[in-house]
Design a protein around this motif. Structure first.
Motif, mmCIF file in Angstrom:
data_model
loop_
_atom_site.group_PDB
_atom_site.id
_atom_site.type_symbol
_atom_site.label_atom_id
_atom_site.label_comp_id
_atom_site.label_asym_id
_atom_site.label_seq_id
_atom_site.Cartn_x
_atom_site.Cartn_y
_atom_site.Cartn_z
ATOM 1 N N SER B 423 0.821 -1.212 0.000
ATOM 2 C CA SER B 423 0.000 0.000 0.000
ATOM 3 C C SER B 423 0.858 1.266 0.000
ATOM 4 O O SER B 423 0.407 2.324 -0.423
ATOM 5 C CB SER B 423 -0.908 -0.017 1.238
ATOM 6 O OG SER B 423 -0.095 -0.091 2.382
ATOM 7 N N GLN B 424 2.101 1.165 0.438
ATOM 8 C CA GLN B 424 2.976 2.331 0.544
ATOM 9 C C GLN B 424 3.744 2.596 -0.757
ATOM 10 O O GLN B 424 4.422 3.620 -0.873
ATOM 11 C CB GLN B 424 3.991 2.113 1.686
ATOM 12 C CG GLN B 424 3.389 1.899 3.050
ATOM 13 C CD GLN B 424 2.590 3.083 3.541
ATOM 14 O OE1 GLN B 424 2.899 4.230 3.204
ATOM 15 N NE2 GLN B 424 1.544 2.819 4.321
ATOM 16 N N ALA B 425 3.659 1.690 -1.736
ATOM 17 C CA ALA B 425 4.480 1.805 -2.946
ATOM 18 C C ALA B 425 4.175 3.092 -3.716
ATOM 19 O O ALA B 425 5.077 3.823 -4.125
ATOM 20 C CB ALA B 425 4.266 0.583 -3.832
ATOM 21 N N GLU B 426 2.872 3.376 -3.901
ATOM 22 C CA GLU B 426 2.463 4.545 -4.675
ATOM 23 C C GLU B 426 2.906 5.840 -3.976
ATOM 24 O O GLU B 426 3.433 6.762 -4.603
ATOM 25 C CB GLU B 426 0.922 4.516 -4.857
ATOM 26 C CG GLU B 426 0.383 5.531 -5.841
ATOM 27 C CD GLU B 426 1.074 5.469 -7.226
ATOM 28 O OE1 GLU B 426 1.401 4.365 -7.690
ATOM 29 O OE2 GLU B 426 1.344 6.550 -7.800
ATOM 30 N N ARG B 427 2.716 5.839 -2.621
ATOM 31 C CA ARG B 427 3.101 7.014 -1.838
ATOM 32 C C ARG B 427 4.626 7.224 -1.913
ATOM 33 O O ARG B 427 5.099 8.355 -2.005
ATOM 34 C CB ARG B 427 2.688 6.835 -0.378
ATOM 35 C CG ARG B 427 1.174 6.791 -0.205
ATOM 36 C CD ARG B 427 0.816 6.562 1.248
ATOM 37 N NE ARG B 427 1.093 7.731 2.069
ATOM 38 C CZ ARG B 427 1.144 7.706 3.399
ATOM 39 N NH1 ARG B 427 0.938 6.587 4.040
ATOM 40 N NH2 ARG B 427 1.398 8.808 4.077
ATOM 41 N N ALA B 428 5.361 6.140 -1.876
ATOM 42 C CA ALA B 428 6.836 6.235 -1.951
ATOM 43 C C ALA B 428 7.265 6.819 -3.290
ATOM 44 O O ALA B 428 8.185 7.630 -3.358
ATOM 45 C CB ALA B 428 7.433 4.849 -1.761
ATOM 46 N N ARG B 429 6.587 6.378 -4.398
ATOM 47 C CA ARG B 429 6.939 6.878 -5.723
ATOM 48 C C ARG B 429 6.682 8.384 -5.796
ATOM 49 O O ARG B 429 7.504 9.145 -6.309
ATOM 50 C CB ARG B 429 6.125 6.127 -6.789
ATOM 51 C CG ARG B 429 6.606 6.445 -8.214
ATOM 52 C CD ARG B 429 5.934 5.606 -9.281
ATOM 53 N NE ARG B 429 6.288 4.208 -9.224
ATOM 54 C CZ ARG B 429 5.524 3.226 -8.799
ATOM 55 N NH1 ARG B 429 4.294 3.487 -8.388
ATOM 56 N NH2 ARG B 429 5.940 1.987 -8.770
ATOM 57 N N GLU B 430 5.501 8.780 -5.250
ATOM 58 C CA GLU B 430 5.156 10.202 -5.279
ATOM 59 C C GLU B 430 6.162 11.016 -4.448
ATOM 60 O O GLU B 430 6.625 12.067 -4.875
ATOM 61 C CB GLU B 430 3.754 10.392 -4.688
ATOM 62 C CG GLU B 430 2.646 10.112 -5.702
ATOM 63 C CD GLU B 430 1.280 10.130 -5.034
ATOM 64 O OE1 GLU B 430 1.153 10.754 -3.949
ATOM 65 O OE2 GLU B 430 0.352 9.506 -5.586
ATOM 66 N N ALA B 431 6.521 10.469 -3.274
ATOM 67 C CA ALA B 431 7.443 11.188 -2.395
ATOM 68 C C ALA B 431 8.828 11.321 -3.030
ATOM 69 O O ALA B 431 9.487 12.340 -2.895
ATOM 70 C CB ALA B 431 7.548 10.456 -1.063
#
Lengths: 46, 434
Positions: B423-431
Motif C-alpha cells: 500500500s505504501q508503494a504509490e506514496r513512496a513513488r510520489e514522495a
C-alpha cells in the motif's frame, strides 16, 4: 672410457608388482592379424 | 594360405628363434624374438609364457607376472602360466619380497638422479643380495662401482650378469673396460699366447733326462737353505695373500652387515617420522575441534546472555532495548525446549505487536521534535518486521524533512524495489518524485 651420465640415462625404472594391473590395462595387444583385419575393413568401406 | 595362418607361422618361427636363444642363455636376444613373435600373433601362448619366464630369470618379476596374467586371460584352459603364477603366489611373502627388490632398484635409480650415489649403492646391494639374478640392478651397481674406481666389485657384478644373460652387449662392453683397468685383459692375452706357443714334438726330438748327481755336504746345506727360502717365499706369496683376502672378505661382509643395519634403522626412522607426522596432524585436528567447540559454547552463552537481556527489557516495557537485543538473537543456538518456547513467545509478540508499538513511538518522538530517537524507533521496527513498509515510508519522509535526499531515496527505493505491491508503494513513488 664410458660416459657415466649417458649410461645412467639408459636405465629405466622397473615395473613394480602393484602397477601390474594398470600396465595390463594400458598394454597394446594389437597383433599383425588385427592390423590386417582393420586394413581390409577400411578397403571394403572405400 | 590366409593372412592369419601366415602370421601364425611367422610367429611360430620367431618363437623357435626365441626358444633357441633362451636355451643358449642369450636372454636379451630371446626377449627380442619373443616380442616379435607376439607382434605377429598375440595368441602364441608358448611365446608369451616363455617371455614371462625370461623376464623372471632377469629379475623382472612384475613384467613376468604381466605376461602370465595376459596369457591366462587369452588361454584360460590348459595353460602352464597358471602353474607359474601359483608357484610365485604359493610361498607366503615371496611376492612381497620380490616387489621390495624392484622398489629398492627404483629407489636406487632415484638416488642416482639426485646424486646420492652412496645411498644408491646401499639399495642396489640390498636388491642384488635378495635376487642375484636381477640383471638391471647388477648392471647399475657395476656402473656405479666403475665410476667410483672399484673395478673388482664391478667385475663381480658383471660376471654374474654374463652368467645369466651371456650376450648382454652392455655387460660385455663394461666387462672389457673392467678387464682393462684390472690388468685382467693383459693376463688373458698372455695366457692365450702361451697356449699357442708350444711347438709340436717331432719324431727326431729327444727328451734328455736330467743327469743324476751325488749331492755333497755343501750342496745339501745349500739345498736346505734354498728350500727354506722357497718355503718363506711360498708363505709370503701364496699363504699371506689368502689370509689377507680372507680378512678383507670378512671386513667387507661386516661392512655390508653394518650398511644393512644402517639401512634398516633409516627405514625404521622413516616409519617413526611418518607416525610422528600423522600424530602431529591428529593433534592439530583435535586442537581445531576443541577451538570450534569452545567457540560454539561461547556463541551459545552469548545468546543466553542476550535472551536474559531481552527478558529484562521486556519486563520493563523497554521495547527499544527488546527490539535491539531481539535483532541480535540467533534462536538456532538455543537448544533447551523450555527456553525456546519463551523465545518463540517473545518473537511472536514482537512481530505481531512490538513493531507497531515501536513505529508509534517513532512517530511520537518525531512529533515532539526528537528526530534521532524517531529514526532509531523506526529502524528497530523494521528490524523486528522487515516488511514493515509503513515504517520505511515514515523513515524516508523523516530523512526528506532533514533534507537527506540520499537516505530518503534509499528507503523509498527499497519499498518500490522489494514491495512494489504494498500500500505504501504509490506514496513512496510520489514522495521520491519519479
Amino acid at each position: 672410457m664410458i660416459n657415466f651420465d649417458e649410461e645412467i640415462a639408459r636405465f629405466k625404472p622397473s615395473l613394480e608388482v602393484g602397477d601390474v594391473e594398470d600396465a595390463i590395462g594400458k598394454c597394446d595387444l594389437t597383433d599383425m592379424t588385427d592390423i590386417m583385419i582393420e586394413i581390409m575393413k577400411a578397403a571394403k568401406e572405400d | 594360405m590366409d593372412n592369419a595362418k601366415r602370421n601364425r607361422q611367422v610367429a611360430n618361427g620367431f618363437y623357435n628363434l626365441g626358444l633357441e636363444k633362451a636355451k643358449r642363455r642369450d636372454l636379451t636376444g630371446a626377449v627380442e624374438y619373443l616380442k616379435k613373435s607376439l607382434r605377429f600373433d598375440k595368441y602364441q601362448m608358448d611365446a608369451r609364457n616363455l617371455l614371462g619366464l625370461v623376464f623372471y630369470e632377469l629379475g623382472e618379476t612384475a613384467d613376468a607376472l604381466m605376461q602370465w596374467v595376459i596369457s591366462m586371460n587369452l588361454h584360460p584352459e590348459d595353460n602352464p602360466a597358471d602353474s607359474f603364477l601359483e608357484k610365485i603366489q604359493r610361498k607366503p611373502g615371496q611376492l612381497e619380497k620380490e616387489n621390495q627388490t624392484l622398489q629398492a632398484y627404483n629407489q636406487a635409480l632415484a638416488y642416482i638422479k639426485s646424486k646420492n650415489e652412496d645411498l644408491a649403492v646401499l639399495q642396489l646391494n640390498r636388491a642384488v643380495e635378495a635376487n642375484p639374478h636381477f640383471v638391471k640392478a647388477q648392471m647399475l651397481l657395476a656402473l656405479i662401482c666403475m665410476s667410483q674406481g672399484d673395478y673388482v666389485k664391478a667385475g663381480k657384478s658383471l660376471l654374474q650378469v654374463l652368467q645369466i644373460d651371456k650376450s648382454n652387449a652392455a655387460a660385455q662392453q663394461y666387462m672389457t673396460i673392467v678387464k682393462q683397468n684390472t690388468g685382467r685383459e693383459e693376463a688373458e692375452q698372455k695366457k692365450q699366447k702361451n697356449a699357442y706357443s708350444h711347438r709340436q714334438m717331432e719324431e727326431d726330438d729327444i727328451i734328455i733326462p736330467p743327469a743324476y748327481k751325488e749331492s755333497s755336504g755343501w750342496s745339501s746345506i745349500l739345498n736346505i737353505i734354498a728350500g727354506l727360502v722357497i718355503g718363506m717365499a711360498a708363505m709370503f706369496f701364496l699363504v699371506m695373500p689368502a689370509i689377507t683376502k680372507s680378512l678383507n672378505a670378512s671386513h667387507n661382509q661386516e661392512l655390508i652387515s653394518y650398511s644393512q643395519k644402517i639401512n634398516e634403522l633409516n627405514q625404521e626412522l622413516d616409519v617413526v617420522k611418518g607416525d610422528y607426522t600423522s600424530l602431529e596432524t591428529e593433534a592439530g585436528q583435535m586442537k581445531e575441534q576443541l577451538a570450534t567447540i569452545e567457540e560454539e559454547n561461547q556463541a551459545r552463552l552469548n545468546q543466553y546472555q542476550i535472551l536474559i537481556g531481552i527478558l529484562q527489557a521486556y519486563r520493563n516495557d523497554d521495547l527499544m532495548t527488546t527490539a535491539q537485543l531481539f535483532s541480535m538473537l540467533d534462536a538456532s543456538l538455543i537448544t533447551d525446549e523450555d527456553v525456546l518456547a519463551i523465545v518463540n513467545a517473545i518473537a511472536e509478540d514482537m512481530t505481531t505487536n512490538g513493531y507497531q508499538t515501536l513505529q508509534n513511538m517513532g512517530t511520537a518522538a518525531w512529533n515532539t521534535g526528537r528526530l534521532d530517537d524517531a529514526i532509531q524507533y523506526y529502524e528497530k521496527s523494521i528490524q523486528v518486521k522487515p516488511d514493515n513498509t509503513s515504517a520505511m515510508f515514515l523513515l524516508g519522509r523523516l530523512y526528506q524533512d532533514q533534507e537527506n535526499t540520499e537516505k530518503a531515496n534509499f528507503w523509498f527505493g527499497k519499498i518500490l524495489d522489494e514491495f512494489p505491491e504494498s500500500s505504501q508503494a504509490e506514496r513512496a513513488r510520489e514522495a521520491r518524485g519519479y
